[in-house]
Design a protein around this motif. Structure first.
Motif, PDB file in Angstrom:
ATOM      1  N   GLU A  49       0.810  -1.214   0.000  1.00  0.00           N
ATOM      2  CA  GLU A  49       0.000   0.000   0.000  1.00  0.00           C
ATOM      3  C   GLU A  49       0.848   1.272   0.000  1.00  0.00           C
ATOM      4  O   GLU A  49       0.434   2.307  -0.529  1.00  0.00           O
ATOM      5  N   THR A  71       1.609   4.232  -2.871  1.00  0.00           N
ATOM      6  CA  THR A  71       0.913   5.504  -3.092  1.00  0.00           C
ATOM      7  C   THR A  71       1.683   6.658  -2.458  1.00  0.00           C
ATOM      8  O   THR A  71       1.770   7.748  -3.033  1.00  0.00           O
ATOM      9  N   GLY A  77      -5.181  -0.626 -10.335  1.00  0.00           N
ATOM     10  CA  GLY A  77      -6.245  -0.066  -9.509  1.00  0.00           C
ATOM     11  C   GLY A  77      -5.934   1.327  -8.998  1.00  0.00           C
ATOM     12  O   GLY A  77      -5.517   2.209  -9.744  1.00  0.00           O
ATOM     13  N   HIS A  78      -6.104   1.527  -7.687  1.00  0.00           N
ATOM     14  CA  HIS A  78      -5.939   2.869  -7.124  1.00  0.00           C
ATOM     15  C   HIS A  78      -4.499   3.357  -7.132  1.00  0.00           C
ATOM     16  O   HIS A  78      -4.241   4.542  -6.910  1.00  0.00           O
ATOM     17  N   ASP A 130      -2.839   6.560  -9.981  1.00  0.00           N
ATOM     18  CA  ASP A 130      -3.504   7.786  -9.549  1.00  0.00           C
ATOM     19  C   ASP A 130      -2.878   9.005 -10.228  1.00  0.00           C
ATOM     20  O   ASP A 130      -2.189   8.881 -11.246  1.00  0.00           O
ATOM     21  N   TYR A 167      -9.029  -0.739 -15.899  1.00  0.00           N
ATOM     22  CA  TYR A 167      -8.561   0.539 -15.354  1.00  0.00           C
ATOM     23  C   TYR A 167      -8.160   1.517 -16.469  1.00  0.00           C
ATOM     24  O   TYR A 167      -7.405   2.458 -16.240  1.00  0.00           O
ATOM     25  N   GLN A 214      -7.728   5.373 -16.285  1.00  0.00           N
ATOM     26  CA  GLN A 214      -6.771   5.912 -15.314  1.00  0.00           C
ATOM     27  C   GLN A 214      -5.385   6.122 -15.921  1.00  0.00           C
ATOM     28  O   GLN A 214      -4.561   6.838 -15.346  1.00  0.00           O
TER      29      GLN A 214
END
Length: 335
Positions: free
Chosen positions: A112, A115, A149-150, A153, A182, A185
């Motif tokens: 994680e 990010t 995914g996220h 960004d 995705y 993005q």
């Protein structure tokens, strides 16, 4: 056109095409159906990092691939990488077979803290520096970015742009694994940084969607993915690699949630030419059998610059090898 002018016209056409490619080589229509030449067609295979450490990397027939991606080499929360025993040796062996080796970062279960690492200018700079150093330390040919995914960004574009700037002077590759789910993005500028793009044309469904049983990597998905990235997004077909799964997902009673293709063959006799097997308890295992892998390779020869495999050690052996099927199709296309 008169017959005596054909030669001149062909020379003029070749010149114009050459100019167009030089001016804007990374973005052009991707619906050209001319088969790729075998000697330029990529076969990218992923191998798990722990199989480098446990020695199973030696089981991979490197004569069957052009690029070997080691997955996943992820930094700690400070952007620093640990030591990777055996990686130098694997790299040297692969280079002896004219195979390029890349470190793949991220993955479906990426830490994680990525990010945070790519958001802050100083930590991003440290990560980029660490990645460039990683290629030097283990004599790697580049970095493969598999952030999904996220993680894709507002900082993703600047991260890959800075990483490209750090790798290019070293003549190192920068590639990526992307999923069409995705698609919005990924900015065009971000995609333009990559030397080639591996489309993860699989995992349409899976154990995380028990309410949606079915084929997770149908042929129609491959068609749609190539049409989108090559057509809608205008990426040159030479830059696209079609992802192929060497595994399956099970739904219902009597089948495991996932299986390597090699284990599917052992568990379900006669399954090699099928895409699904239903057991007595009612459950079904979905995968890509040999005919589908063959058809997808033919599709990639027409509309892409290569294929990508997740992952090599899940394959069958000998006449039951999906990788051998891919290689045979590529060779046949060049005859």
């Amino acid at each position: 056109m008169m017959k005596r002018n054909i030669g001149y016209a062909l020379l003029l056409l070749a010149f114009l095409c050459s100019c167009k490619k030089t001016a804007h080589s990374e973005v052009k229509p991707g619906d050209d159906k001319t088969p790729a030449k075998a000697n330029s067609f990529r076969i990218v295979g992923y191998l798990r990092e722990y199989n480098v450490e446990d020695g199973r990397a030696a089981e991979v027939d490197l004569t069957r691939v052009t690029h070997l991606n080691i997955a996943f080499l992820n930094p700690d929360a400070n952007g620093a990488f640990k030591a990777y025993p055996g990686l130098k040796e694997v790299s040297a062996t692969a280079h002896g077979k004219d195979v390029k080796v890349l470190a793949s970062i991220g993955g479906g279960l990426a830490p994680e803290y990525y990010t945070t690492l790519i958001a802050d200018k100083s930590t991003r700079a440290k990560l980029v520096s660490s990645l460039a150093l990683l290629t030097d330390t283990y004599n790697l040919d580049g970095i493969d970015v598999d952030l999904e995914g996220h993680f894709v960004d507002g900082n993703y574009e600047v991260f890959v742009t800075e990483l490209k700037a750090a790798l290019k002077p070293k003549s190192k590759l920068l590639t990526t694994a992307i999923a069409t789910v995705y698609a919005t993005q990924y900015t065009d500028k971000a995609l333009a940084q990559f030397d080639f793009i591996n489309i993860m044309s699989y995992d349409k469904t899976g154990p995380w969607k028990p309410e949606k049983p079915g084929q997770h990597s149908p042929y129609a998905m491959a068609v749609d993915d190539l049409d989108y990235w090559g057509g809608n997004r205008g990426i040159a077909k030479e830059k696209l690699s079609l992802g192929l799964p060497f595994y399956g997902y099970g739904f219902g009673k009597g089948v495991p949630e996932d299986m390597a293709f090699a284990d599917i063959l052992k568990t379900y006799p006669g399954s090699i030419d099928k895409d699904e097997v239903t057991v007595a308890e009612g459950g079904t295992m979905y995968y890509n059998g040999m005919p589908t892998i063959k058809s997808k390779t033919t599709l990639a020869l027409q509309k892409a610059g290569g294929v990508m495999v997740w992952q090599l050690l899940q394959d069958g052996t000998g006449s039951n090898s999906l990788l051998n099927t891919i290689v045979a199709e590529v060779k046949a296309a060049n005859k």
